[in-house]
Design a protein around this motif. Sequence first.
Motif, mmCIF file in Angstrom:
data_model
loop_
_atom_site.group_PDB
_atom_site.id
_atom_site.type_symbol
_atom_site.label_atom_id
_atom_site.label_comp_id
_atom_site.label_asym_id
_atom_site.label_seq_id
_atom_site.Cartn_x
_atom_site.Cartn_y
_atom_site.Cartn_z
ATOM 1 N N LYS A 238 -7.149 -10.853 -0.431
ATOM 2 C CA LYS A 238 -6.092 -10.595 0.537
ATOM 3 C C LYS A 238 -5.635 -9.151 0.395
ATOM 4 C CE LYS A 238 -1.380 -12.040 1.658
ATOM 5 N NZ LYS A 238 -0.245 -12.845 1.184
ATOM 6 N N ASN A 239 -5.731 -8.383 1.470
ATOM 7 C CA ASN A 239 -5.213 -7.023 1.487
ATOM 8 C C ASN A 239 -3.919 -7.019 2.279
ATOM 9 O OD1 ASN A 239 -7.579 -6.434 0.275
ATOM 10 N ND2 ASN A 239 -8.373 -5.101 1.875
ATOM 11 N N VAL A 240 -2.886 -6.398 1.721
ATOM 12 C CA VAL A 240 -1.616 -6.319 2.413
ATOM 13 C C VAL A 240 -1.306 -4.855 2.647
ATOM 14 C CG1 VAL A 240 0.816 -6.932 2.346
ATOM 15 C CG2 VAL A 240 -0.859 -8.417 1.239
ATOM 16 N N LEU A 241 -1.309 -4.437 3.923
ATOM 17 C CA LEU A 241 -0.915 -3.076 4.264
ATOM 18 C C LEU A 241 0.568 -3.087 4.562
ATOM 19 C CD1 LEU A 241 -3.894 -2.058 6.541
ATOM 20 C CD2 LEU A 241 -3.474 -1.341 4.199
ATOM 21 N N LEU A 242 1.284 -2.126 3.991
ATOM 22 C CA LEU A 242 2.722 -2.273 3.923
ATOM 23 C C LEU A 242 3.490 -1.218 4.685
ATOM 24 C CD1 LEU A 242 2.286 -3.052 0.260
ATOM 25 C CD2 LEU A 242 3.530 -4.592 1.736
ATOM 26 N N GLY A 243 4.515 -1.686 5.397
ATOM 27 C CA GLY A 243 5.515 -0.815 5.974
ATOM 28 C C GLY A 243 4.963 0.211 6.930
ATOM 29 N N ASP A 244 5.622 1.356 6.945
ATOM 30 C CA ASP A 244 5.302 2.445 7.849
ATOM 31 C C ASP A 244 3.872 2.929 7.696
ATOM 32 O OD1 ASP A 244 5.699 5.864 7.823
ATOM 33 O OD2 ASP A 244 6.140 4.723 9.643
ATOM 34 N N VAL A 245 3.394 2.971 6.431
ATOM 35 C CA VAL A 245 2.064 3.518 6.209
ATOM 36 C C VAL A 245 0.966 2.617 6.745
ATOM 37 C CG1 VAL A 245 2.615 4.951 4.245
ATOM 38 C CG2 VAL A 245 2.159 2.533 3.894
ATOM 39 N N SER A 246 1.241 1.338 6.961
ATOM 40 C CA SER A 246 0.199 0.434 7.443
ATOM 41 C C SER A 246 -0.304 0.840 8.820
ATOM 42 C CB SER A 246 0.725 -1.000 7.474
ATOM 43 O OG SER A 246 1.749 -1.135 8.432
ATOM 44 N N ARG A 247 0.545 1.471 9.586
ATOM 45 C CA ARG A 247 0.182 1.804 10.954
ATOM 46 C C ARG A 247 -0.750 3.005 11.019
ATOM 47 N NH1 ARG A 247 5.554 0.204 11.193
ATOM 48 N NH2 ARG A 247 6.379 2.310 11.047
ATOM 49 N N ARG A 248 -0.936 3.660 9.916
ATOM 50 C CA ARG A 248 -1.742 4.876 9.929
ATOM 51 C C ARG A 248 -3.187 4.630 9.501
ATOM 52 N NH1 ARG A 248 2.709 9.110 7.430
ATOM 53 N NH2 ARG A 248 4.470 8.222 8.530
ATOM 54 N N SER A 249 -3.443 3.422 8.991
ATOM 55 C CA SER A 249 -4.804 3.051 8.564
ATOM 56 C C SER A 249 -5.388 4.084 7.607
ATOM 57 C CB SER A 249 -5.723 2.905 9.786
ATOM 58 O OG SER A 249 -5.231 1.922 10.642
ATOM 59 N N PHE A 250 -4.647 4.347 6.525
ATOM 60 C CA PHE A 250 -5.117 5.337 5.568
ATOM 61 C C PHE A 250 -6.388 4.885 4.848
ATOM 62 C CE2 PHE A 250 -0.548 6.936 4.863
ATOM 63 C CZ PHE A 250 -0.718 7.885 5.842
ATOM 64 N N PHE A 251 -6.493 3.582 4.630
ATOM 65 C CA PHE A 251 -7.552 3.087 3.755
ATOM 66 C C PHE A 251 -8.467 2.154 4.519
ATOM 67 C CE2 PHE A 251 -3.575 3.705 1.494
ATOM 68 C CZ PHE A 251 -3.940 4.752 0.668
ATOM 69 N N ALA A 252 -9.739 2.408 4.425
ATOM 70 C CA ALA A 252 -10.707 1.596 5.161
ATOM 71 C C ALA A 252 -11.279 0.514 4.261
ATOM 72 C CB ALA A 252 -11.805 2.482 5.723
ATOM 73 N N ALA A 253 -12.284 0.854 3.474
ATOM 74 C CA ALA A 253 -12.927 -0.162 2.638
ATOM 75 C C ALA A 253 -12.677 0.160 1.178
ATOM 76 C CB ALA A 253 -14.428 -0.186 2.904
ATOM 77 N N THR B 204 7.165 -8.605 -2.257
ATOM 78 C CA THR B 204 6.018 -7.706 -2.343
ATOM 79 C C THR B 204 5.829 -6.852 -1.096
ATOM 80 O OG1 THR B 204 4.553 -9.465 -1.533
ATOM 81 C CG2 THR B 204 4.799 -9.253 -3.917
ATOM 82 N N ASN B 205 6.720 -6.996 -0.119
ATOM 83 C CA ASN B 205 6.606 -6.232 1.128
ATOM 84 C C ASN B 205 7.884 -5.414 1.303
ATOM 85 O OD1 ASN B 205 5.887 -5.186 3.568
ATOM 86 N ND2 ASN B 205 5.838 -7.133 4.659
ATOM 87 N N PRO B 206 7.957 -4.239 0.688
ATOM 88 C CA PRO B 206 9.206 -3.480 0.681
ATOM 89 C C PRO B 206 9.570 -2.948 2.057
ATOM 90 C CG PRO B 206 7.437 -2.159 -0.235
ATOM 91 C CD PRO B 206 6.877 -3.538 -0.042
ATOM 92 N N VAL B 207 10.861 -2.908 2.319
ATOM 93 C CA VAL B 207 11.371 -2.340 3.562
ATOM 94 C C VAL B 207 12.110 -1.047 3.236
ATOM 95 C CG1 VAL B 207 11.558 -4.538 4.745
ATOM 96 C CG2 VAL B 207 13.485 -3.728 3.384
ATOM 97 N N ALA B 208 12.087 -0.110 4.162
ATOM 98 C CA ALA B 208 12.863 1.126 4.057
ATOM 99 C C ALA B 208 12.640 1.832 2.716
ATOM 100 C CB ALA B 208 14.346 0.832 4.275
ATOM 101 N N GLN B 209 11.408 2.218 2.470
ATOM 102 C CA GLN B 209 11.101 2.967 1.265
ATOM 103 C C GLN B 209 11.659 4.390 1.378
ATOM 104 O OE1 GLN B 209 6.959 2.203 -0.283
ATOM 105 N NE2 GLN B 209 6.739 1.159 1.677
ATOM 106 N N SER B 210 11.899 5.009 0.217
ATOM 107 C CA SER B 210 12.565 6.315 0.241
ATOM 108 C C SER B 210 12.097 7.262 -0.851
ATOM 109 C CB SER B 210 14.079 6.121 0.093
ATOM 110 O OG SER B 210 14.372 5.491 -1.153
ATOM 111 N N GLY B 211 11.137 6.854 -1.679
ATOM 112 C CA GLY B 211 10.808 7.610 -2.871
ATOM 113 C C GLY B 211 9.761 8.691 -2.680
#
Length: 519
Positions: A2-17, A193-200
């Motif tokens: 199971k791959n979980v793409l998280l938050g804002d970065v999930s929409r950018r598809s940074f990671f493929a395989a 495991t699915n953080p919201v509003a990251q800031s770091g």
Amino acid sequence: MKNVLLGDVSRRSFFAALGAFGAAAMVAPRAALSQDGKVLTLRSYSDLQVLDPAFRLSLPEDDIIRSIFAPLVIPQAGDTWGWKPIAVDSIEQLDDVTVAFKLKDNIGFTDGYGQMTAEDVKFSIERIADPAMESPYAGDWDALKEVEVKDTLSGLIHLKNKFVPLWSTTLPTPASCILSKKAVEELGDKITTNPVAQSGQYLLAEWQPKQKTILRRNPGWAHEQGGFEEIHIIPIEDPATAERGFEAGDLDYTWTSVSSLPRLKQNPPAGSVVLEKPSLAYVWLGINQDAEPFTNINIRRAVQHAVDRQTVVDAAYYGAAAVGNGILAPGLPGSRDSVTYDYDPDRARELLEQEGATGINVTLDILNQSERLAAAQVIQANLADVGINCEIKQNDSGTFWTLGSKDGDYYLKLQLVLSRFSMQPDPSWATVWFTPEQVGVWNWERFDNAEYKALHDQGLVESDLAKRDEIYKKMQGLMDESGCYVFLTHEVVGAIHRDTIKPGLKPNGESLFSEFMPA
């Protein structure tokens, strides 16, 4: 998988395989520091479960939480204990009960939650302290009166009374991580495991359960950047497995087993640096006083006398660690030279005979690690020698760290448990976990002593070192008298890293992800 793409970065598809890389089976080829030095691969001893600062379960979660939710301050890296500002432009103790802070400008939350403000600081700190939240870390803010908002970025932290550990075990921990008030109130629950509003400085970009966690630099972070574009965190429970992964080229940094330190120091792998750091952690055999047959204090005391602590430590660590005498390591107020019980199997047999305790069968729960198993096998043999049959039960990290929780039902069956707790550089951060409020949370022995609690509270406001030393020694004496504890060792911390990186470590060898840098 199971791959979980998280938050804002999930929409950018940074990671493929991404290839599988798990704790159970190390897989080649190399997945460590990339050729351009932009990706760092580290070992963690457990997978993440909860990313809420108020409900975190283990040290590896602390590392991630501090990276994705900006804290007011963090511990400084190096050999001296101190702190470093992250979210604050300034922070100052005005008097015993007042701390003034001003946030850095332009710290934003992801997912459209806007700028971090002093109102978010107030919400985050008071949320942990709120008794209704039942946070196991409420004690970190035990002295909190309120957080006063002065303006958008500034505020005052008001304490009810003097609180000695504030700058050592509260502010530099995830207890000062700032969450978005709006995001958490909309969530209506704790963060898992699915953080919201990251800031770091980093964002949690992807999580492959039991395989890999990927942190990526936060493109919205306008201040000091972390040293690598990506940090890949691999959960590997057994340190011996991690060492083989490092030697195979799959990791850039890992804690080692204490028992491996002599070998690695004598013959380090090519291109590596082996570190040995003093440890504040403590390892002990816990005895649940609410589980039969250990409701009988004399049977608990029989176990104390039955265990050969020196042999246990030597078997687990091959002579690389010394026997410890409590929960406070040498150098801290309250560190002791001895315990009040000794290894005396004849006395153990006398106590069991006195209670008519024959044919006793018990279980010993441990984390599934080679050092823990070696220690448990000696304890098992020691108990057999006095007539107690002991079954060893090995648990993965996800199971182990919930065994004594009142949220489940196994705490009713938990009898013996071999535990290790990390520490912060103040004795109160060891004693707090054994207070009555922690029964069914982290106090798995269910030790409930009013005098111990009163002494703990006294230690929080006492700044005289000699008096603190006396307080914490007396508290550990009460733990001895309860029969619930067999103290084993403080270990040492071993680590190994590539000579191409400079690890960010606290003085006790614990990691600070944002402080890792290229060499």
